[in-house]
Design a protein around this motif. Sequence first.
Motif, PDB file in Angstrom:
ATOM      1  N   SER A 212     -21.583  57.590  32.490  1.00  0.00           N
ATOM      2  CA  SER A 212     -21.456  56.672  31.358  1.00  0.00           C
ATOM      3  C   SER A 212     -20.698  57.351  30.219  1.00  0.00           C
ATOM      4  N   PRO A 213     -19.550  56.797  29.781  1.00  0.00           N
ATOM      5  CA  PRO A 213     -18.851  57.397  28.636  1.00  0.00           C
ATOM      6  C   PRO A 213     -19.686  57.376  27.356  1.00  0.00           C
ATOM      7  N   ILE A 214     -20.533  56.351  27.197  1.00  0.00           N
ATOM      8  CA  ILE A 214     -21.388  56.308  26.012  1.00  0.00           C
ATOM      9  C   ILE A 214     -22.345  57.489  25.999  1.00  0.00           C
TER      10      ILE A 214
ATOM     11  N   VAL B 290     -20.415  59.657  23.374  1.00  0.00           N
ATOM     12  CA  VAL B 290     -20.841  59.090  22.089  1.00  0.00           C
ATOM     13  C   VAL B 290     -22.157  59.691  21.608  1.00  0.00           C
ATOM     14  N   LEU B 291     -23.161  59.719  22.474  1.00  0.00           N
ATOM     15  CA  LEU B 291     -24.496  60.133  22.035  1.00  0.00           C
ATOM     16  C   LEU B 291     -24.545  61.571  21.507  1.00  0.00           C
ATOM     17  N   PRO B 292     -23.893  62.561  22.136  1.00  0.00           N
ATOM     18  CA  PRO B 292     -23.914  63.905  21.525  1.00  0.00           C
ATOM     19  C   PRO B 292     -23.308  63.933  20.123  1.00  0.00           C
ATOM     20  N   ARG B 293     -22.279  63.156  19.901  1.00  0.00           N
ATOM     21  CA  ARG B 293     -21.664  63.123  18.580  1.00  0.00           C
ATOM     22  C   ARG B 293     -22.570  62.418  17.568  1.00  0.00           C
ATOM     23  N   VAL B 294     -23.206  61.336  17.991  1.00  0.00           N
ATOM     24  CA  VAL B 294     -24.110  60.618  17.090  1.00  0.00           C
ATOM     25  C   VAL B 294     -25.297  61.494  16.719  1.00  0.00           C
TER      26      VAL B 294
END
Length: 379
Positions: A256-258, A262-266
């Motif tokens: 999953s690209p998310i 995304v999640l580590p950056r968020v």
Amino acid sequence: MTIPYLTSQPTSSTDAASGLHIGGDWTLAHYSRLEPQVLALRGRLQGEPRVDLGGLAALDTAGAALLVELLGSERLRQLAQQQALSSERRALLLAVADAMAGSQQAQEHATPSALREVLGHIGEAVETTWCHARELLGFMGLTLVSMLVILVRPMRWRLTSLAAHLEQCGLNAVPIVALLTFLVGAVVAFLGATILADFGASIYTVNLVAFSFLREFGVLLTAILMAGRTASAFTAQIGSMKANEEIDAIRTLGLSPIELLVLPRVFAMLIALPILTFIAMLSGMLGGGVVCAVALDIPVTMYLSILQDSDLLQHFLVGLLKAPIFAFLIALIGCREGFKVSGSAQSVGEHTTSAVVQSIFVVILLDALAALFLMEMGW
């Protein structure tokens, strides 16, 4: 090759051009010779002059276009049907007349009034804003769902990626955040002291600096810096991967690209921004303390004593509670713009700029709304 000609034969003193005789080669080679004659004669045509096209020899699209300018699309269409012309010339004249008639109508419709243009631009801006807000809400929902899924599965946490992004957007940003807020704190203290000195209330400069940085400036300046520094980096990183088709490769591998991008950056932003906000608050008050000690002769012990006596806990909590909200939105906007990048370097630059602008706009808008709400609530 036949020399083209365009002659008019007046039949009376009141009708300057009742008869037009057109012949010869009306081609691109003779365009420069025919155009001045067409422009000069077009202004003197009145009514429905009799036109003779029987002398036409060679004809191409350039010559047909001159005939349309001279006679008009509708008039030339009628003449092509009525006079004895070859099927090739008739088809060419009809095609050029139809094409130029359509372009003239498009030009007429393309020049609306100034009011319509202004209202159109306003409508486009509103529609674009609504689409961006809807896309952001959809991406936010997708991110929150992915976040809830992996929170209960510690084996899927990507701690290495989280640590790398924490260093990039947190640790590496400490010097610039501390320096900027220190200087802004010094400026606020100097300006406040200049105004308050007229009322004999220079001592309240300490409260001004503490109140402004704990409640507003600390979190706002940090969020704006992170929007310009980190949101752009997130967009450029993910956008470059999108342009190089690396995200497609991630999906092909069943990942999953998310979850992966995304999640580590968020999570890194959610951890880093509150810490940077706290550092910004301390640096701003330190800058104000330096100005108070140098310009107002307020010793450090008195400065600290005034801060201790002031009720600053509420302001500190208000400022610190804004940080996670700003961090989540900044990271979300940066990642979303990265996924919108197409396959060109220009698209990466455009979406990077868009991420910075949107992040700063959202941060300032939410901060203003929060300030109004908290002021009305008395918090």
